[in-house]
Scaffold this active site. Structure first.
Site, PDB file in Angstrom:
ATOM      1  N   ASN A 142      55.107  34.835  35.275  1.00  0.00           N
ATOM      2  CA  ASN A 142      54.199  34.599  36.397  1.00  0.00           C
ATOM      3  C   ASN A 142      53.885  33.104  36.403  1.00  0.00           C
ATOM      4  O   ASN A 142      53.060  32.631  35.627  1.00  0.00           O
ATOM      5  CB  ASN A 142      52.930  35.434  36.196  1.00  0.00           C
ATOM      6  CG  ASN A 142      51.943  35.290  37.331  1.00  0.00           C
ATOM      7  OD1 ASN A 142      52.172  34.517  38.273  1.00  0.00           O
ATOM      8  ND2 ASN A 142      50.843  36.013  37.244  1.00  0.00           N
TER       9      ASN A 142
ATOM     10  N   ARG B 139      56.992  37.482  38.933  1.00  0.00           N
ATOM     11  CA  ARG B 139      55.964  37.808  39.907  1.00  0.00           C
ATOM     12  C   ARG B 139      56.018  36.754  41.010  1.00  0.00           C
ATOM     13  O   ARG B 139      55.870  35.561  40.742  1.00  0.00           O
ATOM     14  CB  ARG B 139      54.598  37.794  39.238  1.00  0.00           C
ATOM     15  CG  ARG B 139      53.536  38.168  40.205  1.00  0.00           C
ATOM     16  CD  ARG B 139      52.179  38.173  39.606  1.00  0.00           C
ATOM     17  NE  ARG B 139      51.258  38.589  40.631  1.00  0.00           N
ATOM     18  CZ  ARG B 139      49.973  38.705  40.455  1.00  0.00           C
ATOM     19  NH1 ARG B 139      49.450  38.450  39.286  1.00  0.00           N
ATOM     20  NH2 ARG B 139      49.200  39.073  41.436  1.00  0.00           N
TER      21      ARG B 139
ATOM     22  N   HIS C 250      47.953  41.500  46.091  1.00  0.00           N
ATOM     23  CA  HIS C 250      47.663  42.414  44.964  1.00  0.00           C
ATOM     24  C   HIS C 250      48.463  43.717  45.071  1.00  0.00           C
ATOM     25  O   HIS C 250      48.065  44.751  44.545  1.00  0.00           O
ATOM     26  CB  HIS C 250      46.167  42.820  44.911  1.00  0.00           C
ATOM     27  CG  HIS C 250      45.220  41.725  44.566  1.00  0.00           C
ATOM     28  ND1 HIS C 250      43.976  41.625  45.154  1.00  0.00           N
ATOM     29  CD2 HIS C 250      45.314  40.698  43.713  1.00  0.00           C
ATOM     30  CE1 HIS C 250      43.354  40.570  44.666  1.00  0.00           C
ATOM     31  NE2 HIS C 250      44.142  39.993  43.788  1.00  0.00           N
TER      32      HIS C 250
ATOM     33  N   HIS D 242      40.654  46.812  44.051  1.00  0.00           N
ATOM     34  CA  HIS D 242      41.031  45.834  43.019  1.00  0.00           C
ATOM     35  C   HIS D 242      39.965  44.740  43.063  1.00  0.00           C
ATOM     36  O   HIS D 242      39.967  43.889  43.956  1.00  0.00           O
ATOM     37  CB  HIS D 242      42.426  45.278  43.324  1.00  0.00           C
ATOM     38  CG  HIS D 242      42.866  44.212  42.359  1.00  0.00           C
ATOM     39  ND1 HIS D 242      43.883  44.386  41.448  1.00  0.00           N
ATOM     40  CD2 HIS D 242      42.416  42.951  42.162  1.00  0.00           C
ATOM     41  CE1 HIS D 242      44.028  43.282  40.738  1.00  0.00           C
ATOM     42  NE2 HIS D 242      43.146  42.390  41.156  1.00  0.00           N
ATOM     43  N   LEU D 243      39.017  44.817  42.122  1.00  0.00           N
ATOM     44  CA  LEU D 243      37.891  43.882  42.146  1.00  0.00           C
ATOM     45  C   LEU D 243      37.974  42.982  40.919  1.00  0.00           C
ATOM     46  O   LEU D 243      37.707  43.416  39.790  1.00  0.00           O
ATOM     47  CB  LEU D 243      36.558  44.656  42.159  1.00  0.00           C
ATOM     48  CG  LEU D 243      36.439  45.796  43.187  1.00  0.00           C
ATOM     49  CD1 LEU D 243      35.089  46.505  43.068  1.00  0.00           C
ATOM     50  CD2 LEU D 243      36.648  45.286  44.609  1.00  0.00           C
TER      51      LEU D 243
ATOM     52  N   ARG E 107      35.902  32.506  46.917  1.00  0.00           N
ATOM     53  CA  ARG E 107      36.418  32.592  48.294  1.00  0.00           C
ATOM     54  C   ARG E 107      35.431  33.358  49.171  1.00  0.00           C
ATOM     55  O   ARG E 107      34.856  34.356  48.725  1.00  0.00           O
ATOM     56  CB  ARG E 107      37.755  33.340  48.333  1.00  0.00           C
ATOM     57  CG  ARG E 107      38.889  32.643  47.642  1.00  0.00           C
ATOM     58  CD  ARG E 107      40.193  33.402  47.936  1.00  0.00           C
ATOM     59  NE  ARG E 107      41.230  33.014  47.027  1.00  0.00           N
ATOM     60  CZ  ARG E 107      41.977  33.871  46.325  1.00  0.00           C
ATOM     61  NH1 ARG E 107      41.793  35.176  46.430  1.00  0.00           N
ATOM     62  NH2 ARG E 107      42.906  33.432  45.519  1.00  0.00           N
TER      63      ARG E 107
ATOM     64  N   GLY F  76      39.186  43.155  36.675  1.00  0.00           N
ATOM     65  CA  GLY F  76      38.088  42.718  35.800  1.00  0.00           C
ATOM     66  C   GLY F  76      36.730  43.332  36.129  1.00  0.00           C
ATOM     67  O   GLY F  76      36.041  43.845  35.243  1.00  0.00           O
TER      68      GLY F  76
ATOM     69  N   GLY G 261      36.152  45.837  38.602  1.00  0.00           N
ATOM     70  CA  GLY G 261      36.291  47.280  38.823  1.00  0.00           C
ATOM     71  C   GLY G 261      36.344  48.066  37.528  1.00  0.00           C
ATOM     72  O   GLY G 261      35.782  49.158  37.417  1.00  0.00           O
ATOM     73  N   GLU G 262      36.986  47.502  36.506  1.00  0.00           N
ATOM     74  CA  GLU G 262      37.145  48.223  35.234  1.00  0.00           C
ATOM     75  C   GLU G 262      35.932  48.086  34.325  1.00  0.00           C
ATOM     76  O   GLU G 262      35.663  48.966  33.516  1.00  0.00           O
ATOM     77  CB  GLU G 262      38.384  47.693  34.482  1.00  0.00           C
ATOM     78  CG  GLU G 262      39.684  48.057  35.153  1.00  0.00           C
ATOM     79  CD  GLU G 262      40.885  47.310  34.577  1.00  0.00           C
ATOM     80  OE1 GLU G 262      40.893  47.031  33.363  1.00  0.00           O
ATOM     81  OE2 GLU G 262      41.817  47.008  35.342  1.00  0.00           O
TER      82      GLU G 262
ATOM     83  N   GLU H 147      49.969  45.482  36.232  1.00  0.00           N
ATOM     84  CA  GLU H 147      50.965  44.893  37.134  1.00  0.00           C
ATOM     85  C   GLU H 147      52.270  44.620  36.399  1.00  0.00           C
ATOM     86  O   GLU H 147      53.355  44.752  36.959  1.00  0.00           O
ATOM     87  CB  GLU H 147      50.411  43.610  37.754  1.00  0.00           C
ATOM     88  CG  GLU H 147      49.238  43.911  38.680  1.00  0.00           C
ATOM     89  CD  GLU H 147      48.430  42.693  39.049  1.00  0.00           C
ATOM     90  OE1 GLU H 147      48.759  42.072  40.056  1.00  0.00           O
ATOM     91  OE2 GLU H 147      47.469  42.364  38.326  1.00  0.00           O
TER      92      GLU H 147
HETATM   93  P1  AMP Z   1      40.378  39.495  36.903  1.00  0.00           P
HETATM   94  O1  AMP Z   1      40.642  38.507  38.003  1.00  0.00           O
HETATM   95  O2  AMP Z   1      40.834  40.876  37.233  1.00  0.00           O
HETATM   96  O3  AMP Z   1      40.845  39.038  35.553  1.00  0.00           O
HETATM   97  O4  AMP Z   1      38.775  39.601  36.796  1.00  0.00           O
HETATM   98  C1  AMP Z   1      38.008  38.538  36.313  1.00  0.00           C
HETATM   99  C2  AMP Z   1      36.558  38.761  36.693  1.00  0.00           C
HETATM  100  O5  AMP Z   1      36.119  40.037  36.232  1.00  0.00           O
HETATM  101  C3  AMP Z   1      35.602  37.767  36.038  1.00  0.00           C
HETATM  102  O6  AMP Z   1      35.494  36.602  36.796  1.00  0.00           O
HETATM  103  C4  AMP Z   1      34.305  38.540  36.018  1.00  0.00           C
HETATM  104  O7  AMP Z   1      33.621  38.330  37.241  1.00  0.00           O
HETATM  105  C5  AMP Z   1      34.724  39.989  35.955  1.00  0.00           C
HETATM  106  N1  AMP Z   1      34.490  40.593  34.630  1.00  0.00           N
HETATM  107  C6  AMP Z   1      35.284  40.548  33.562  1.00  0.00           C
HETATM  108  N2  AMP Z   1      34.728  41.238  32.531  1.00  0.00           N
HETATM  109  C7  AMP Z   1      33.566  41.724  32.983  1.00  0.00           C
HETATM  110  C8  AMP Z   1      32.521  42.521  32.411  1.00  0.00           C
HETATM  111  N3  AMP Z   1      32.590  42.944  31.154  1.00  0.00           N
HETATM  112  N4  AMP Z   1      31.472  42.822  33.188  1.00  0.00           N
HETATM  113  C9  AMP Z   1      31.404  42.387  34.453  1.00  0.00           C
HETATM  114  N5  AMP Z   1      32.354  41.658  35.065  1.00  0.00           N
HETATM  115  C10 AMP Z   1      33.413  41.323  34.328  1.00  0.00           C
END
Ligand code: AMP
Length: 400
Positions: A7, A91, A180, A208-209, A241, A331, A333-334, A386
């Site tokens: 990637n 990717r 995504h 996908h958050l 954004r 990040g 959502g999970e 992914e």
């Molecule tokens: P990603 O782009 O999927 O890697 O998500 C990154 C984002 O997920 C970070 O900028 C945080 O806002 C959020 N994040 C990651 N870990 C946590 C957590 N344990 N609790 C809340 N938000 C989180």
């Protein structure tokens, strides 16, 4: 059978070596600050500590040499030679309307990618640097491109056209593409498996958050709508954004501040979203701390985000005439039970019987159902993968 997943960004290159038959990651890591002062390779063999090598990497070819050097190193490496790598999966961000699925990388395919550069001027050239570096060093090993946009190519015209003169679409290719895609594909397929129904009979909303966020409506296994648009700027507010705004705000800002296009783009892409609204951070962990300390702007930012997620879930249930499962991934959502709680509040009208206790105790990194057994609509947390989609498509297309 080992597949290398790449990637490439403009100054970074993420990699992962995966054994497809054992379904496991062998090593992964990142080259950062390529072409800049202070470049470094991070190399993490699975089950061992990560190594960091600070060495100047002037371009992606030098970065790829470092990556392969680490992978085959007699002491810290995980393979005996490059020939153990059967194929490389790249990717790629934007496949326009040309690529409705993953594709074998050939000279002709790269020429088509070049034509798409103007649609993704930041991402596609960077992705192509990664491809060219691999081809230079790895020669004839089959390579496959997996596009972020491909999964959404099934959207109907009514979902992807913007109501501006039709020539904008036919002559300038302005339409909704969505991004995504590999993540929405992976988690929607997992949700189908968890629902234990034929894919054709399922209606799924995938959220996908993450730092970048998007939602997709997946009907019968196919994407029928998604929140990101011509670029990843549309839809939900994100880390920095803005997401959906009245387009007249753009020209108003430019007039008021005497800004050019780069200035207004930077404002909407880098200074807006949760960061700009809260004045605190783009990171949801920081936003909750600030909210708990009474920071009203952080509270407003979290409320705006959750409200927009809820609004799109309602919209997508409407366009699909129902929903069987709502999936949270990436990040936020999970990991963010607070966001999930605020989003799922007052969703009984959709047949959701959300279990707050399960939500709060949701373990990390696992597929979990957050609704009670009698809930007509299920809510799942499904960790995205992914790389799995890229490895799987690479193996299929390279006919391994
Ligand atoms: P990603 O782009 O999927 O890697 O998500 C990154 C984002 O997920 C970070 O900028 C945080 O806002 C959020 N994040 C990651 N870990 C946590 C957590 N344990 N609790 C809340 N938000 C989180």
């Amino acid at each position: 059978m080992k597949i290398l997943i790449i990637n490439a960004g403009s100054s970074s290159l993420k990699y992962q070596l995966t054994s497809i038959d054992e379904n496991k990651t062998i090593a992964k890591g990142l080259c950062e600050r390529i072409g800049l002062a202070g470049s470094a390779l991070i190399y993490k063999p699975t089950g061992r500590d990560a190594y960091e090598f600070k060495k100047q990497m002037n371009d992606h070819t030098e970065a790829m040499k470092m990556v392969l050097g680490a992978l085959i190193d007699p002491t810290i490496g995980v393979i005996s030679g490059m020939e153990e790598i059967c194929a490389v999966g790249h990717r790629l961000v934007h496949g326009g309307e040309k690529f409705t699925g993953s594709a074998l990388i050939t000279d002709e395919m790269l020429a088509t990618m070049e034509e798409l550069t103007e649609l993704a001027p930041l991402h596609n050239p960077a992705n192509l640097m990664g491809v060219r570096a691999c081809r230079e060093i790895m020669g004839d090993i089959p390579m496959v491109g997996v596009f972020d946009t491909a999964f959404h190519q099934t959207m109907p015209k009514k979902a992807y056209l913007y109501a501006i003169p039709y020539e904008a679409y036919t002559q300038m290719r302005i339409r909704r593409y969505g991004f995504h895609g590999t993540s929405h594909l992976y988690v929607s397929e997992r949700a189908v498996a968890l629902l234990n129904k034929p894919a054709e009979n399922t209606k799924i909303i995938t959220c996908h958050l993450g730092n970048g966020s998007s939602i997709a409506a997946v009907n019968g296994g196919k994407s029928v709508d998604t929140t990101m648009g011509f670029t990843p700027l549309e839809g939900l507010p994100m880390g920095s954004r803005c997401g959906d705004i009245d387009p007249a705000i753009v020209t108003y800002l430019m007039d008021k501040n005497n800004w050019n296009t780069s200035e207004v783009c930077a404002y909407l892409n880098k200074q807006s979203g949760m960061c700009g609204l809260s004045g605190v951070s783009p990171d949801f962990r920081d936003l909750w701390v600030a909210h708990n300390n009474g920071n009203e702007r952080a509270t407003a930012a979290l409320e705006v985000f959750c409200y927009k997620v809820k609004r799109y879930i309602g919209a997508y249930a409407a366009v699909m005439n129902g929903v069987d499962a709502i999936v949270f991934t990436a990040g936020i959502g999970e990991n963010d039970s607070g966001v999930r709680e605020w989003v799922m509040k007052d969703m009984e009208y959709l047949g959701v019987d959300f279990n707050l206790d399960l939500n709060r105790k949701c373990p990390r990194g696992k597929e979990v159902e957050l609704t009670n057994p009698n809930s007509r609509t299920k809510v799942f947390v499904i960790p995205t993968d992914e790389e799995m989609v890229i490895a799987r498509d690479t193996a299929r297309i390279a006919k391994l």
